[in-house]
Write an enzyme that holds these catalytic residues in place. Structure first.
Site, PDB file in Angstrom:
ATOM      1  N   TYR A   1       0.812  -1.212   0.000  1.00 49.77           N
ATOM      2  CA  TYR A   1       0.000   0.000   0.000  1.00 49.77           C
ATOM      3  C   TYR A   1       0.853   1.272   0.000  1.00 49.77           C
ATOM      4  O   TYR A   1       0.335   2.360   0.189  1.00 49.77           O
ATOM      5  CB  TYR A   1      -0.953  -0.006   1.194  1.00 49.77           C
TER       6      TYR A   1
ATOM      7  N   ASP B   1      -1.926 -11.291   8.629  1.00 48.14           N
ATOM      8  CA  ASP B   1      -1.117 -12.387   8.064  1.00 48.14           C
ATOM      9  C   ASP B   1       0.336 -12.325   8.526  1.00 48.14           C
ATOM     10  O   ASP B   1       0.945 -13.340   8.819  1.00 48.14           O
ATOM     11  CB  ASP B   1      -1.140 -12.320   6.530  1.00 48.14           C
TER      12      ASP B   1
ATOM     13  N   TYR C   1     -11.244  -1.311  -0.670  1.00 45.49           N
ATOM     14  CA  TYR C   1     -11.321  -0.856   0.728  1.00 45.49           C
ATOM     15  C   TYR C   1     -10.094  -0.070   1.137  1.00 45.49           C
ATOM     16  O   TYR C   1     -10.112   0.624   2.151  1.00 45.49           O
ATOM     17  CB  TYR C   1     -11.552  -2.052   1.670  1.00 45.49           C
ATOM     18  N   ARG C   2      -9.037  -0.131   0.333  1.00 46.24           N
ATOM     19  CA  ARG C   2      -7.744   0.441   0.736  1.00 46.24           C
ATOM     20  C   ARG C   2      -6.848   0.374  -0.484  1.00 46.24           C
ATOM     21  O   ARG C   2      -7.042  -0.501  -1.344  1.00 46.24           O
ATOM     22  CB  ARG C   2      -7.193  -0.458   1.837  1.00 46.24           C
TER      23      ARG C   2
ATOM     24  N   HIS D   1       4.988  -6.370  -4.344  1.00 43.00           N
ATOM     25  CA  HIS D   1       3.580  -6.600  -4.646  1.00 43.00           C
ATOM     26  C   HIS D   1       2.726  -5.372  -4.404  1.00 43.00           C
ATOM     27  O   HIS D   1       3.089  -4.456  -3.669  1.00 43.00           O
ATOM     28  CB  HIS D   1       3.030  -7.777  -3.826  1.00 43.00           C
TER      29      HIS D   1
END
Ligand code: ADP
Length: 612
Positions: free
Chosen positions: A150, A212, A545-546, A464
């Site tokens: 993010y 996670d 959502y983000r 990623h």
């Protein structure tokens, strides 16, 4: 001088008259319009103290003046100026960068802070905010700065100063067994809180819900609305009570924290942030009057310096399980089974339905399965599933409570899934063949780990992005979202790796877009893929959502009901609370009035156009 963006790159000259080096920065927006606000690069500067990227509107002299004043607030040792790209070497989760995005999807030196300031306490945060107002300095706060997929610790506006809250402000202020909550500072990670519970022999009473990977902060994850996997998996839902420094530097406490509590002993003369909170601060979220906490989540309206988080009482028994589903299309049936069970709370936790390649990637990189560069096909996926004794989809859950409770719940869940031909149930105690099940068995009972970092290595130099749309828990929605995503992944030449994370009434479809961060073409493909998926999703009524820094504006644009009325509201609040627009301008697509939103958009890269 306001931090406006109306000058061309050449107008943002630094003190030495050098200008932006534009070749590694996107220079055109989607419509081909030149971005007028490229940050100033000072690579050629003779002044070794000048930052690599100056904030908009700053000269090197003005910047130095700011840094000198900042050093007086937090001490010199808590200020690091990023003067050289060579400083951006921290690239791993276990050694995270505090100044750039370790998983950069545009050039690594684009989203980069000019300096990292580490306040020692709340008073320092307040003083830094006052200083930033004085200088009109954009400031980007984070707790730990991992935030992988993010944007990491990187700021949205290049050259912002990063506020590393976690370095010095990392105390667990309270763990309250009776009330089952903790009160933490920004630097407290999931590992820290779990280890505290273990060390103090509290695990038999309380569990902390963990995501996670456990190295992120509790505050950062909760404010970004991250998830974990026990019944307490919705971290924002489980936060209770915040202490926040506003852009002006003023300190507030939300909910019951606004009410002084004479019954809690404290000495006179304490600063407001040192005064013990109301004894119901971490027990009741809403307090009195408008509920403020929401404006501090995924926002640029405040810096969270303390937050309460509810802990899960040890349920008195626990059993993790895996149910493997052999066919791709079993996704449809599984989601139809999952919805009523989750609504009724027969499924007590946040379970996950994981695609075979997510599990495969935890066990080995792509090379260990295939020499192909292009996406694997159905036969190859089936072969991997067979080799790993997994299904094309794999459902990981747990039942909680004393044995008789667990037995009833498990029999209902098992019976429901066994209607899918070829489905198999596996318990972690019965096998050592399933490494992901062993990890999930820990995660689902609040034991943090780093095991899931492995899937990022699917590609060499793995980095990623997360594409994470929300959907109804239905077979039709799930299949449509999956087939759309899979098709686009194939077009981009990227393997589909994803999971459905089941909330109380919706699911987060988390698609892990893995790419080689040192390979520009692969990076551009990943960037094209996520942009295209965001657009496809919006056309189907799905929103994320983000998201990553580079995609915030695109996604904010999709939440466009009634002529973007929600954005206008957000901007009105932003301008009222932060008139100088200093706190995280552009975060989640909310720009203060002294920034030109359109000019700051992150453009598509040339290859993206070619691919399209
Ligand atoms: P992690 O803890 O997972 O490493 P970060 O600390 O990078 O995550 O936080 C993720 C994002 O959440 C940041 O980029 C910032 O926008 C926001 N954030 C994190 N901590 C705070 C905080 N204490 N106050 C305000 N915003 C925060």
């Amino acid at each position: 001088m306001p931090a406006t963006l109306n000058g061309g790159a050449t107008e943002h000259a630094n003190g030495n008259g050098t200008h932006a080096t534009e070749n590694d920065i996107p220079t055109k927006n989607f419509s081909g319009k030149k971005i007028p606000n490229l940050p100033t690069r000072t690579k050629e500067s003779k002044d070794p103290r000048a930052p690599l990227t100056l904030p908009p509107g700053f000269t090197a002299d003005k910047y130095e003046e700011f840094i000198t004043a900042a050093q007086q607030i937090v001490e010199e040792k808590n200020v690091t100026v990023i003067t050289d790209a060579a400083q951006l070497i921290h690239e791993h989760y276990t050694d995270p960068s505090k100044a750039h995005d370790m998983h950069n999807v545009v050039e690594k030196t684009y989203f980069v802070a000019s300096a990292v300031l580490s306040p020692r306490d709340v008073k320092d945060v307040q003083e830094i905010m006052r200083l930033c107002n004085e200088f009109e300095m954009p400031v980007w706060p984070f707790s730990i700065g991992r935030n992988t997929g993010y944007g990491g610790a990187a700021p949205r506006v290049p050259g912002s100063v990063a506020l590393d809250l976690g370095k010095n402000m990392n105390r667990i202020l309270e763990v309250n067994v009776e009330g089952a909550f903790a009160l933490v500072e920004p630097g407290v990670t999931f590992f820290d809180l779990h280890e505290y519970l273990v060390k103090n022999n509290l695990r038999d009473q309380l569990w902390v819900d963990v995501p996670d990977v456990g190295g992120g902060s509790i505050i950062g994850n909760a404010v970004e609305r991250g998830v974990g996997y026990t019944p307490y998996g919705d971290h924002w839902m489980m936060h209770c009570g915040m202490e926040v420094v506003l852009p002006s530097g003023e300190l507030i406490r939300t909910g019951m924290g606004a009410l002084p509590d004479p019954s809690r002993p404290h000495a006179d003369g304490l600063r407001p942030d040192q005064v013990p909170g109301n004894r119901a601060w971490q027990l009741f979220n809403y307090g009195f009057g408008p509920y403020n906490d929401g404006i501090f989540s995924q926002s640029n309206l405040g810096i969270v310096t303390k937050m309460g988080i509810w802990l899960m009482p040890n349920p008195g028994g626990y059993q993790a399980y895996l149910i493997t589903l052999p066919r791709d299309e079993d996704l449809h049936t599984a989601l139809e089974i999952i919805r009523p069970l989750r609504l009724q709370m027969v499924l007590q936790n946040v379970p996950t339905l994981r695609h075979i390649l997510l599990d495969a990637a935890v066990s080995g990189n792509k090379k260990s399965y295939s020499d192909k560069d292009e996406p694997l096909n159905d036969e190859e996926l089936d072969a991997i599933a067979k080799k790993l004794k997994l299904g094309r989809w794999n459902f990981y859950g747990a039942v909680y409570g004393p044995e008789p409770v667990r037995n009833v719940l498990w029999s209902v869940i098992k019976d429901a899934f066994m209607k899918i031909p070829g489905a198999k149930c596996i318990l972690p105690e019965e096998t050592q063949d399933h490494p992901v099940l062993q990890t999930r068995s820990g995660t689902l009972q609040g034991i943090p780990s780093l095991d899931e970092l492995a899937w990022v290595n699917w590609m060499p130099n793995g980095a990623h992005l997360f594409f994470s749309p929300i959907a109804k828990i239905t077979g039709d929605d799930g299949m449509l979202q999956y087939s759309m995503t899979k098709r686009r992944c194939k077009e981009a030449g990227i393997d589909f790796i994803g999971t459905f994370t089941i909330g109380m009434r919706e699911m987060h479809h988390i698609v892990c877009i893995v790419f080689d961060r040192y390979n520009k073409e692969k990076r551009d493909r990943a960037h094209w893929l996520i942009r295209t998926l965001i657009q496809d999703a919006a056309e189907n009524g799905w929103g994320e959502y983000r998201t990553h820094l580079a995609l915030m504006d695109q996604i904010a644009d999709t939440y466009s009901f009634n002529d973007n009325a929600q954005r206008k509201l957000n901007e009105t609040i932003k301008n009222a609370l932060d008139p100088k627009g200093i706190l995280a301008p552009g975060k989640n697509g909310v720009w203060p009035s002294n920034y030109d939103r359109d000019a700051w958009r992150i453009p598509a890269r040339t290859l993206i156009d070619r691919l399209m």
